[in-house]
Design an enzyme around this catalytic site. Structure first.
Site, mmCIF file in Angstrom:
data_model
loop_
_atom_site.group_PDB
_atom_site.id
_atom_site.type_symbol
_atom_site.label_atom_id
_atom_site.label_comp_id
_atom_site.label_asym_id
_atom_site.label_seq_id
_atom_site.Cartn_x
_atom_site.Cartn_y
_atom_site.Cartn_z
ATOM 1 N N ASN A 147 0.521 7.690 -9.225
ATOM 2 C CA ASN A 147 1.818 7.739 -9.821
ATOM 3 C C ASN A 147 1.982 7.505 -11.624
ATOM 4 O O ASN A 147 3.001 6.824 -12.036
ATOM 5 C CB ASN A 147 2.685 7.703 -8.996
ATOM 6 C CG ASN A 147 3.241 8.546 -8.241
ATOM 7 O OD1 ASN A 147 3.874 9.725 -8.415
ATOM 8 N ND2 ASN A 147 2.756 7.832 -6.495
ATOM 9 N N GLU A 204 -1.062 1.814 -5.209
ATOM 10 C CA GLU A 204 -0.273 3.111 -4.905
ATOM 11 C C GLU A 204 -1.540 4.242 -5.432
ATOM 12 O O GLU A 204 -1.898 5.637 -5.728
ATOM 13 C CB GLU A 204 1.128 3.463 -4.572
ATOM 14 C CG GLU A 204 1.165 3.844 -5.604
ATOM 15 C CD GLU A 204 0.619 3.953 -7.186
ATOM 16 O OE1 GLU A 204 -0.320 4.234 -8.391
ATOM 17 O OE2 GLU A 204 0.814 5.278 -7.027
ATOM 18 N N TRP A 205 -3.160 3.563 -5.461
ATOM 19 C CA TRP A 205 -4.657 3.939 -5.987
ATOM 20 C C TRP A 205 -4.406 5.177 -8.007
ATOM 21 O O TRP A 205 -4.944 5.567 -7.727
ATOM 22 C CB TRP A 205 -4.698 4.860 -5.097
ATOM 23 C CG TRP A 205 -3.904 4.452 -4.038
ATOM 24 C CD1 TRP A 205 -4.732 3.567 -3.236
ATOM 25 C CD2 TRP A 205 -4.045 5.123 -2.470
ATOM 26 N NE1 TRP A 205 -4.498 2.963 -2.249
ATOM 27 C CE2 TRP A 205 -3.784 4.000 -1.354
ATOM 28 C CE3 TRP A 205 -3.393 6.291 -2.392
ATOM 29 C CZ2 TRP A 205 -3.271 4.993 -0.253
ATOM 30 C CZ3 TRP A 205 -2.885 6.561 -1.356
ATOM 31 C CH2 TRP A 205 -2.721 5.962 -0.026
ATOM 32 N N GLY A 206 -2.630 4.777 -8.508
ATOM 33 C CA GLY A 206 -2.687 5.056 -9.427
ATOM 34 C C GLY A 206 -2.231 6.823 -9.647
ATOM 35 O O GLY A 206 -2.471 6.935 -10.496
ATOM 36 N N ASP A 257 -10.154 3.652 -3.666
ATOM 37 C CA ASP A 257 -10.734 2.518 -2.885
ATOM 38 C C ASP A 257 -12.238 2.106 -3.454
ATOM 39 O O ASP A 257 -12.511 3.630 -3.920
ATOM 40 C CB ASP A 257 -10.677 2.584 -1.785
ATOM 41 C CG ASP A 257 -9.402 2.157 -1.442
ATOM 42 O OD1 ASP A 257 -8.618 2.027 -1.582
ATOM 43 O OD2 ASP A 257 -9.759 2.341 0.004
ATOM 44 N N ASP A 297 0.871 -0.936 -0.182
ATOM 45 C CA ASP A 297 -0.215 0.257 -0.210
ATOM 46 C C ASP A 297 0.222 1.214 0.086
ATOM 47 O O ASP A 297 2.461 1.116 0.138
ATOM 48 C CB ASP A 297 -0.832 -0.846 1.335
ATOM 49 C CG ASP A 297 -2.155 0.730 0.979
ATOM 50 O OD1 ASP A 297 -2.400 1.402 -0.034
ATOM 51 O OD2 ASP A 297 -3.386 0.574 1.804
HETATM 52 C C1 GLA Z 1 -5.845 1.102 1.472
HETATM 53 C C2 GLA Z 1 -5.886 0.403 0.408
HETATM 54 C C3 GLA Z 1 -6.844 -0.416 0.706
HETATM 55 C C4 GLA Z 1 -6.827 -1.485 1.826
HETATM 56 C C5 GLA Z 1 -6.788 -0.104 2.953
HETATM 57 C C6 GLA Z 1 -6.306 -1.324 3.985
HETATM 58 O O1 GLA Z 1 -7.367 2.024 1.588
HETATM 59 O O2 GLA Z 1 -6.209 1.262 -1.147
HETATM 60 O O3 GLA Z 1 -7.472 -1.742 -0.348
HETATM 61 O O4 GLA Z 1 -5.529 -1.832 2.115
HETATM 62 O O5 GLA Z 1 -5.375 0.701 2.489
HETATM 63 O O6 GLA Z 1 -6.137 0.324 5.599
#
Ligand code: GLA
Length: 403
Positions: free
Chosen positions: A185, A181-183, A203, A148
């Site tokens: 970068n 890393e949620w896209g 998320d 993460d």
């Molecule tokens: C971030 C991630 C989620 C999950 C939570 C856990 O938000 O994107 O998928 O792993 O952390 O805290």
């Protein structure tokens, strides 16, 4: 002098080779289960064992689900040498015992950490401990790491993920590397040789369409996440997948919505990581998650992500090229009310420059198989006239008719 140079070259080559991601993993989109969507931090070893049991009993293992992944909040403190330990109350038998149990069922075991100082749930992150953590995971028998991006300050994402890749590679154990890393970068532009999959967005949450604003960040509904995949398909393929996040099938969605969600994750060659309460899920939910015909489309060996071809009213038509000149086609009704489809195949031309595939239905006819009702629906010589319920799909597998 020449000798020193040669030795240096060999060492550098060895380091490079030994620091590579495992090329044998994730040749089709990874399949498994992850604890976060349904249990968040409320996990313990007994629960994870029961989920693993249920994956076997309820047919998920047979359907191809392989990894049982514990997400955030399994951690205890670091010991005096800096090695990470498990939460002694939630995981009193330790992670190795849990991994052994999961392996004894013929499944694989995954774990979660974070590139920063702490995880998103405030547990110890791997920053500065990457090699020690990777060693521990390998010792425990970990097969999958989700990594993460919380508490990373100004870290370079490329550098941080590469460091953990090197740490994993050094263990010599095949560990699938799932980057999260949620896209932020644009990992699709640089992570092909680092991760086996990378999150493309923030998320997901269990709403068909919507935004859940948490103040500094938002979670997104199924269709929002789907829309955010636009333009990314050329970056994915065997061994390196766009990850639109873990599924919410069977959570706070209707059966139609769960089916549409699952279908679209199959169409875009997404990792199929269920975030469901497998033990108590309804049979309808399990049927969706284990639909072999839909999974075959996701797992097609070409590994080509599908694309939106057209949209009429609220109905989008998606195509996914499959092996043997076959196609998957999905009519996605974004509206909550039922829509009539009148789709004239022979007037439809499908050209996909990325996969170098072209189909002219006026020249080549295809048989139509409904993936959800498991029935044959004739062929593309006649227009397709039917209805798609609200927030649902009609998903078809097309095979060329050899005449
Ligand atoms: C971030 C991630 C989620 C999950 C939570 C856990 O938000 O994107 O998928 O792993 O952390 O805290």
């Amino acid at each position: 002098m020449k000798k020193v140079f040669l030795v240096l070259m060999i060492v550098m080559f060895w380091f490079k080779v030994s620091a590579q991601k495992d090329p044998t993993l994730a040749l089709t989109p990874p399949m498994g289960w992850n604890s976060w969507n349904i249990y968040a931090c409320d996990i313990n070893e007994q629960l994870v064992r029961e989920v693993a049991d249920a994956m076997v009993k309820r047919g998920l293992k047979d359907a191809g689900y392989e990894y049982v992944v514990i997400d955030d909040c399994w951690h205890g403190e670091r010991d005096s040498l800096g090695f990470i330990t498990a939460d002694p109350v939630k995981f009193p038998s330790g992670i190795k015992a849990l991994a052994d149990y999961v392996h004894s069922l013929g499944l694989k075991f995954g774990i979660y950490s974070d590139a920063g100082w702490t995880t998103c749930g405030g547990r110890p992150g791997s920053r500065g401990y990457e090699f020690q953590d990777a060693m521990k995971y390998a010792e425990w028998g970990v097969d999958y790491l989700k990594y993460d991006w919380c508490a990373t300050d100004n870290l370079s994402a490329h550098g941080a993920y590469e460091t953990m890749l090197h740490a994993l590679a050094k263990t010599g154990r095949p560990i699938l590397f799932s980057m999260c890393e949620w896209g932020q970068n644009k990992p699709w532009e640089w992570a092909k040789d680092i991760g086996h999959m990378w999150r493309t967005t923030g998320d997901i949450y269990d709403n068909f369409y919507g935004e859940w604003n948490h103040g500094t960040w938002s979670s997104w509904g199924i269709l929002n996440i789907l829309d955010m995949q636009d333009g990314l398909r050329e970056f994915a393929g065997p061994g390196h997948w766009n990850d639109p996040d873990m599924m919410e099938v069977g959570n706070d969605l209707t059966v139609n919505e769960s089916r549409a969600h699952f279908s679209m994750w199959c169409m875009i060659a997404a990792p199929l990581i269920a975030g469901t309460d497998i033990q108590h899920a309804t049979n309808a939910t399990i049927e969706i998650l284990t639909n072999a015909e839909a999974i075959a489309i996701n797992q097609d060996k070409l590994g080509i992500q599908g694309f939106k071809h057209s949209k009429t009213d609220s109905v989008e038509v998606w195509y996914k090229p499959l092996a043997n000149e076959e196609w998957a086609v999905c009519f996605l009704n974004r509206d909550s009310i039922s829509k009539t489809i009148d789709y004239n195949w022979v007037e439809t031309l499908v050209v996909d420059d990325f996969s170098n595939r072209k189909t002219n239905f006026a020249k080549t006819a295809y048989s139509l198989r409904d993936v959800w009702t498991h029935t044959d629906l004739g062929n593309t010589k006649k227009p397709l006239k039917t209805k798609v319920p609200g927030h649902d799909v009609l998903m078809l597998h097309l095979k060329p008719i050899k005449e």
